[in-house]
Design an enzyme around this catalytic site. Structure first.
Site, PDB file in Angstrom:
ATOM      1  CB  CYS A 156      52.755  50.105  49.847  1.00  0.00           C
ATOM      2  SG  CYS A 156      51.170  50.378  49.053  1.00  0.00           S
ATOM      3  CB  THR A 157      56.726  50.908  53.541  1.00  0.00           C
ATOM      4  OG1 THR A 157      57.203  52.059  52.841  1.00  0.00           O
ATOM      5  CG2 THR A 157      57.896  50.228  54.234  1.00  0.00           C
TER       6      THR A 157
END
Length: 392
Positions: A140-141
């Site tokens: 994820c970011t």
């Protein structure tokens, strides 16, 4: 190196062609908001979950509507499992063994999972499997940023499905695509008042992305470690249950914590089944941090520090003081775009531009969520990443 990272390398070489020699990056996108164009697959619908309703019943309206999509996802997972273990023994083990776990889960999660199984017709063990996926593997970011007026923004791309079946014809990850119809926004209410809001997968009772309006925002990213989620889940099955499931903790914090500081304390101090990054934003200037966790300890607290010019904190899936794995460097292009945007020009609009820039946007990206705590705003969008695009 984590063994899974080695598999990433092998997978990358296998499923990509020379045009994707890493790092595949593009110029920072602009003008992407409001969402449009080939990377935008559609809006996310809103639903309400009433916390006053008994746990076994509170998800029934949503699951009744999303039943067909949940069944399709579970079948895709079973197909992958049977491809690895053709005898069908793996799914048989899930159906027989995992239901024994449900009564060991903390309240109200076990009862909610029972209710989802009943409403969907999906076997209980398979619903439990879906609910423990995140403890195993995700990328994820997440970013928290403060503009020059002291307004705080929080955004994330939720990337999921690596190793879970490559569709060569459509050049996509099978589970990532099956998850997209299950993405929902949920308004959790008690006594007809919003307690918190979340972007979720229908059938998943934990929280990965959420906002306590006017108080704080929270996302969670996985942290790779040899002492990871597999170990914690095994310990739980064997009876050692002093740790907390990550997504159950984030939901508990969203539901019960009343301030940024209270949320930060719980996220930093609670023993976990798996290591994690908690990305937390508050409602006052300087309130934003990344909490780097092992299963037992808070290893680092990385906070906004405007006096030092640190107007944002950005986390992918690697400790911020270490270089990211070179085949999965989403951090460097993301920070380039943040710095290019500048604090003076930052907004929800430019946050979406950042999260639309490859490889921050990638083949695994299921949704993008934008949150603004001062207005209690959460908005989410289903994403797609047309070629050329990195496979994660």
């Amino acid at each position: 190196m984590d063994g899974r990272v080695l598999v990433v390398l092998v997978t990358f070489i296998t499923v990509t062609s020379s045009q994707f020699i890493p790092p595949y990056t593009e110029d920072c996108r602009t003008g992407m908001y409001p969402p449009q164009g080939p990377t935008y697959k559609g809006p996310v619908s809103w639903y309400t979950v009433d916390l006053e309703v008994p746990p076994t019943q509170r998800w029934t309206p949503l699951i009744t509507e999303k039943k067909a999509d949940l069944v399709i996802l579970i079948q895709a997972i079973k197909d992958l499992a049977n491809a690895f273990v053709p005898s069908g023994k793996l799914i048989e083990l899930v159906d027989i063994t995992l239901p024994l776990m449900v009564n060991t889960l903390p309240h109200p999660f076990g009862d909610e999972i029972k209710g989802i199984a009943a409403a969907s017709g999906v076997p209980l063990g398979e619903v439990i499997l879906f609910n423990i996926f995140y403890e195993v593997f995700t990328v994820c970011t997440s970013v928290v940023a403060e503009d020059t007026n002291g307004k705080l923004f929080h955004g994330r791309n939720l990337d999921f499905g690596l190793f879970m079946g490559w569709d060569g014809k459509n050049k996509s990850w099978i589970i990532s695509e099956k998850l997209k119809p299950l993405v929902v926004n949920i308004d959790f209410k008690r006594n007809n008042q919003t307690v918190f809001k979340s972007t979720n997968f229908a059938g998943y009772v934990g929280m990965l992305t959420g906002i306590k309006p006017h108080a704080f925002t929270l996302t969670m990213n996985e942290r790779f470690s040899l002492d990871g989620g597999y170990i914690g889940i095994l310990e739980w099955i064997l009876g050692q249950r002093d740790g907390m499931w990550m997504s159950f903790l984030t939901r508990s914090v969203l539901e019960n914590a009343t301030s940024y500081e209270e949320a930060k304390t719980h996220l930093a101090q609670t023993k976990l089944l798996a290591p994690a990054y908690f990305i937390l934003g508050g409602n006052q200037t300087g309130q934003g941090c990344v909490i780097t966790r092992s299963r037992t300890l808070s290893l680092d607290l990385w906070e906004l520090e405007l006096k030092l010019g640190r107007w944002y904190v950005l986390e992918t899936n690697y400790d911020h003081w270490e270089a990211p794995f070179f085949l999965d460097d989403r951090r460097t292009p993301a920070m380039k775009c943040m710095n290019q945007t500048t604090q003076a020009n930052f907004s929800l609009k430019t946050m979406y531009d950042l999260l639309s820039t490859k490889p921050v946007l990638n083949k695994l990206t299921t949704y993008t969520t934008l949150m603004e705590v001062s207005e209690g705003k959460l908005e989410s969008y289903i994403r797609t990443c047309p070629d050329p695009c990195m496979p994660w």
